[in-house]
Scaffold this motif. Sequence first.
Motif, PDB file in Angstrom:
ATOM      1  N   VAL A 145       0.891 -20.813  -3.347  1.00 13.37           N
ATOM      2  CA  VAL A 145       1.933 -19.806  -3.294  1.00 13.37           C
ATOM      3  C   VAL A 145       2.852 -20.018  -4.492  1.00 13.37           C
ATOM      4  O   VAL A 145       3.485 -21.066  -4.612  1.00 13.37           O
ATOM      5  CB  VAL A 145       2.750 -19.884  -1.984  1.00 13.37           C
ATOM      6  N   GLY A 146       2.901 -19.036  -5.380  1.00 13.48           N
ATOM      7  CA  GLY A 146       3.796 -19.106  -6.526  1.00 13.48           C
ATOM      8  C   GLY A 146       5.181 -18.646  -6.133  1.00 13.48           C
ATOM      9  O   GLY A 146       5.384 -17.466  -5.834  1.00 13.48           O
ATOM     10  N   LEU A 147       6.139 -19.544  -6.098  1.00 11.18           N
ATOM     11  CA  LEU A 147       7.490 -19.222  -5.629  1.00 11.18           C
ATOM     12  C   LEU A 147       8.423 -18.811  -6.766  1.00 11.18           C
ATOM     13  O   LEU A 147       9.226 -17.889  -6.610  1.00 11.18           O
ATOM     14  CB  LEU A 147       8.082 -20.425  -4.888  1.00 11.18           C
ATOM     15  N   ALA A 148       8.350 -19.481  -7.902  1.00  7.02           N
ATOM     16  CA  ALA A 148       9.251 -19.149  -9.015  1.00  7.02           C
ATOM     17  C   ALA A 148       8.763 -19.842 -10.281  1.00  7.02           C
ATOM     18  O   ALA A 148       8.081 -20.865 -10.225  1.00  7.02           O
ATOM     19  CB  ALA A 148      10.684 -19.585  -8.709  1.00  7.02           C
ATOM     20  N   TRP A 149       9.150 -19.252 -11.436  1.00  3.26           N
ATOM     21  CA  TRP A 149       8.927 -19.912 -12.721  1.00  3.26           C
ATOM     22  C   TRP A 149      10.150 -20.730 -13.083  1.00  3.26           C
ATOM     23  O   TRP A 149      11.245 -20.207 -13.192  1.00  3.26           O
ATOM     24  CB  TRP A 149       8.655 -18.894 -13.816  1.00  3.26           C
ATOM     25  N   SER A 150       9.928 -22.016 -13.282  1.00  2.00           N
ATOM     26  CA  SER A 150      10.978 -22.908 -13.736  1.00  2.00           C
ATOM     27  C   SER A 150      10.710 -23.239 -15.206  1.00  2.00           C
ATOM     28  O   SER A 150      10.094 -22.436 -15.902  1.00  2.00           O
ATOM     29  CB  SER A 150      11.019 -24.154 -12.852  1.00  2.00           C
ATOM     30  N   GLU A 151      11.119 -24.418 -15.669  1.00  2.00           N
ATOM     31  CA  GLU A 151      11.044 -24.639 -17.120  1.00  2.00           C
ATOM     32  C   GLU A 151      10.990 -26.110 -17.490  1.00  2.00           C
ATOM     33  O   GLU A 151      11.583 -26.965 -16.827  1.00  2.00           O
ATOM     34  CB  GLU A 151      12.276 -24.005 -17.775  1.00  2.00           C
ATOM     35  N   ASN A 152      10.245 -26.370 -18.579  1.00  2.00           N
ATOM     36  CA  ASN A 152      10.300 -27.645 -19.285  1.00  2.00           C
ATOM     37  C   ASN A 152      10.941 -27.479 -20.656  1.00  2.00           C
ATOM     38  O   ASN A 152      11.769 -28.261 -21.064  1.00  2.00           O
ATOM     39  CB  ASN A 152       8.891 -28.225 -19.463  1.00  2.00           C
ATOM     40  N   VAL A 239       4.516 -25.144 -28.531  1.00  2.00           N
ATOM     41  CA  VAL A 239       4.183 -24.427 -27.290  1.00  2.00           C
ATOM     42  C   VAL A 239       5.422 -24.376 -26.408  1.00  2.00           C
ATOM     43  O   VAL A 239       6.142 -25.374 -26.277  1.00  2.00           O
ATOM     44  CB  VAL A 239       3.038 -25.123 -26.515  1.00  2.00           C
ATOM     45  N   TYR A 240       5.665 -23.208 -25.804  1.00  2.00           N
ATOM     46  CA  TYR A 240       6.686 -23.125 -24.768  1.00  2.00           C
ATOM     47  C   TYR A 240       6.048 -23.575 -23.457  1.00  2.00           C
ATOM     48  O   TYR A 240       4.981 -23.103 -23.075  1.00  2.00           O
ATOM     49  CB  TYR A 240       7.213 -21.704 -24.609  1.00  2.00           C
ATOM     50  N   SER A 241       6.712 -24.483 -22.775  1.00  2.00           N
ATOM     51  CA  SER A 241       6.160 -25.055 -21.543  1.00  2.00           C
ATOM     52  C   SER A 241       6.999 -24.649 -20.343  1.00  2.00           C
ATOM     53  O   SER A 241       8.080 -25.198 -20.111  1.00  2.00           O
ATOM     54  CB  SER A 241       6.118 -26.585 -21.652  1.00  2.00           C
ATOM     55  N   PRO A 242       6.514 -23.680 -19.572  1.00  2.00           N
ATOM     56  CA  PRO A 242       7.215 -23.385 -18.324  1.00  2.00           C
ATOM     57  C   PRO A 242       6.876 -24.433 -17.272  1.00  2.00           C
ATOM     58  O   PRO A 242       6.042 -25.316 -17.500  1.00  2.00           O
ATOM     59  CB  PRO A 242       6.648 -22.016 -17.921  1.00  2.00           C
ATOM     60  N   ALA A 243       7.527 -24.336 -16.168  1.00  2.00           N
ATOM     61  CA  ALA A 243       7.146 -25.103 -14.985  1.00  2.00           C
ATOM     62  C   ALA A 243       7.057 -24.107 -13.839  1.00  2.00           C
ATOM     63  O   ALA A 243       7.588 -22.997 -13.920  1.00  2.00           O
ATOM     64  CB  ALA A 243       8.168 -26.195 -14.673  1.00  2.00           C
ATOM     65  N   ALA A 244       6.368 -24.487 -12.798  1.00  2.00           N
ATOM     66  CA  ALA A 244       6.223 -23.595 -11.644  1.00  2.00           C
ATOM     67  C   ALA A 244       6.676 -24.317 -10.383  1.00  2.00           C
ATOM     68  O   ALA A 244       6.411 -25.510 -10.207  1.00  2.00           O
ATOM     69  CB  ALA A 244       4.769 -23.145 -11.490  1.00  2.00           C
ATOM     70  N   VAL A 245       7.373 -23.579  -9.530  1.00  2.00           N
ATOM     71  CA  VAL A 245       7.681 -24.068  -8.185  1.00  2.00           C
ATOM     72  C   VAL A 245       6.640 -23.463  -7.260  1.00  2.00           C
ATOM     73  O   VAL A 245       6.581 -22.242  -7.081  1.00  2.00           O
ATOM     74  CB  VAL A 245       9.097 -23.657  -7.743  1.00  2.00           C
ATOM     75  N   LEU A 246       5.790 -24.324  -6.714  1.00  2.00           N
ATOM     76  CA  LEU A 246       4.665 -23.871  -5.902  1.00  2.00           C
ATOM     77  C   LEU A 246       4.826 -24.337  -4.454  1.00  2.00           C
ATOM     78  O   LEU A 246       5.368 -25.418  -4.197  1.00  2.00           O
ATOM     79  CB  LEU A 246       3.349 -24.433  -6.453  1.00  2.00           C
ATOM     80  N   ALA A 267      13.625 -21.628  -4.233  1.00  2.00           N
ATOM     81  CA  ALA A 267      12.854 -21.809  -5.463  1.00  2.00           C
ATOM     82  C   ALA A 267      13.575 -21.170  -6.645  1.00  2.00           C
ATOM     83  O   ALA A 267      13.597 -21.724  -7.750  1.00  2.00           O
ATOM     84  CB  ALA A 267      11.461 -21.210  -5.300  1.00  2.00           C
ATOM     85  N   GLN A 268      14.162 -20.003  -6.424  1.00  2.00           N
ATOM     86  CA  GLN A 268      14.891 -19.339  -7.498  1.00  2.00           C
ATOM     87  C   GLN A 268      16.116 -20.152  -7.911  1.00  2.00           C
ATOM     88  O   GLN A 268      16.423 -20.288  -9.104  1.00  2.00           O
ATOM     89  CB  GLN A 268      15.312 -17.936  -7.065  1.00  2.00           C
ATOM     90  N   ALA A 269      16.827 -20.705  -6.929  1.00  2.00           N
ATOM     91  CA  ALA A 269      17.974 -21.563  -7.236  1.00  2.00           C
ATOM     92  C   ALA A 269      17.521 -22.794  -8.018  1.00  2.00           C
ATOM     93  O   ALA A 269      18.202 -23.244  -8.956  1.00  2.00           O
ATOM     94  CB  ALA A 269      18.679 -21.977  -5.948  1.00  2.00           C
ATOM     95  N   SER A 270      16.369 -23.339  -7.650  1.00  2.00           N
ATOM     96  CA  SER A 270      15.815 -24.488  -8.358  1.00  2.00           C
ATOM     97  C   SER A 270      15.529 -24.141  -9.811  1.00  2.00           C
ATOM     98  O   SER A 270      15.878 -24.900 -10.734  1.00  2.00           O
ATOM     99  CB  SER A 270      14.526 -24.948  -7.669  1.00  2.00           C
ATOM    100  N   ALA A 271      14.903 -22.975 -10.035  1.00  2.00           N
ATOM    101  CA  ALA A 271      14.557 -22.562 -11.392  1.00  2.00           C
ATOM    102  C   ALA A 271      15.804 -22.363 -12.244  1.00  2.00           C
ATOM    103  O   ALA A 271      15.856 -22.789 -13.404  1.00  2.00           O
ATOM    104  CB  ALA A 271      13.736 -21.280 -11.343  1.00  2.00           C
TER     105      ALA A 271
END
Length: 333
Positions: A145-152, A239-246, A267-271
């Motif tokens: 389950v993909g909850l949100a895109w976060s970031e590195n 490279v741009y490196s996103p992170a994912a909250v799964l 998840a959105q608050a986390s991102a």
Amino acid sequence: MTATFARRTLATAIAGATTAALAMTALDAQAAQTINLGHTLSDSSHYSVGADAFKETLERLSDGEFEVAEHPSGALGGERAMIEGLQIGTVDVVITSTGPLGNFVPETYVLDLPFLFEGYDQARCVLDGDVGQALLGKMGNHGLVGLAWSENGFRHMTNSKRPVTSPADAEGLKVRTMENKVHMEAFEQMGVHPTPMAFPEVFTALQQGTVDGQENPITVIVATKFWEVQDHLSLTGHVYSPAAVLGSPILLDGLSEEQRGWFAQAAQASAEATREEVSRLERDGVELLRENGMTVATDIDKVPFQDTVMPAYQIYTDQYGSEMLDRVRASDC
């Protein structure tokens, strides 16, 4: 009332109160479901900032129905192992890089193409828009389950051998990369020997000289204190490196619509919290690395790097088609 009767009455009252207290304790224990959240970085990292925001938001929205237990530093395994844990229900929520994610959801490989995004504003806009949401939706086809895109953040190279300001400088270096065929192909085009390994193993491998270098965003380089085992940093931003909250479908599919909404908001608050921390570290992190002894190459002409790694695009489109890449390029971000 006799003394014996009084004692019996008191004992009965105490027993009743004890039973009631135990019942309430059992009810509370039943109501508070523990959510195990894992990631591979330290508890002082940007991932942990995101984990704290997830915990605060979910526990507040659920009024204590859920309690979040953070497991940092790879305590639940490397990223690939934790993603597998989501699929079988042994892990509930994971904050992960996209490094191993393409092995599970091939469509996400598009995000790992070198020099795809010009800056943070564009990358975040794409991920928050139709393209990013479509990629999150595709995860449901692969047991996630993909909850949100976060970031590195944007990835840069470090090594213990020499300054790198051109592709020729990098030739021959043995560099740890993510377990990601698009990344590996890009580095092979530079004459680098890409060496994929799980992140918890990287520091020791650098310390022992198993590999010469690694590539990661400033956030990760700072959080892991790579200055202790690396001398040179090159701000290639390749490279741009996103992170994912799964999330685990085994957990989330069993929840009500309202409860799933709590997880999405958490998840959105986390991102958002993670992105704020990434922005802060981008401002302050390079100076911190200098203060800890690293030499930093900032005056880098990126055009030769871009030209060198372009074959990775052809390899990507040959295998996965150009639909997602075209959508990213057509975005009005």
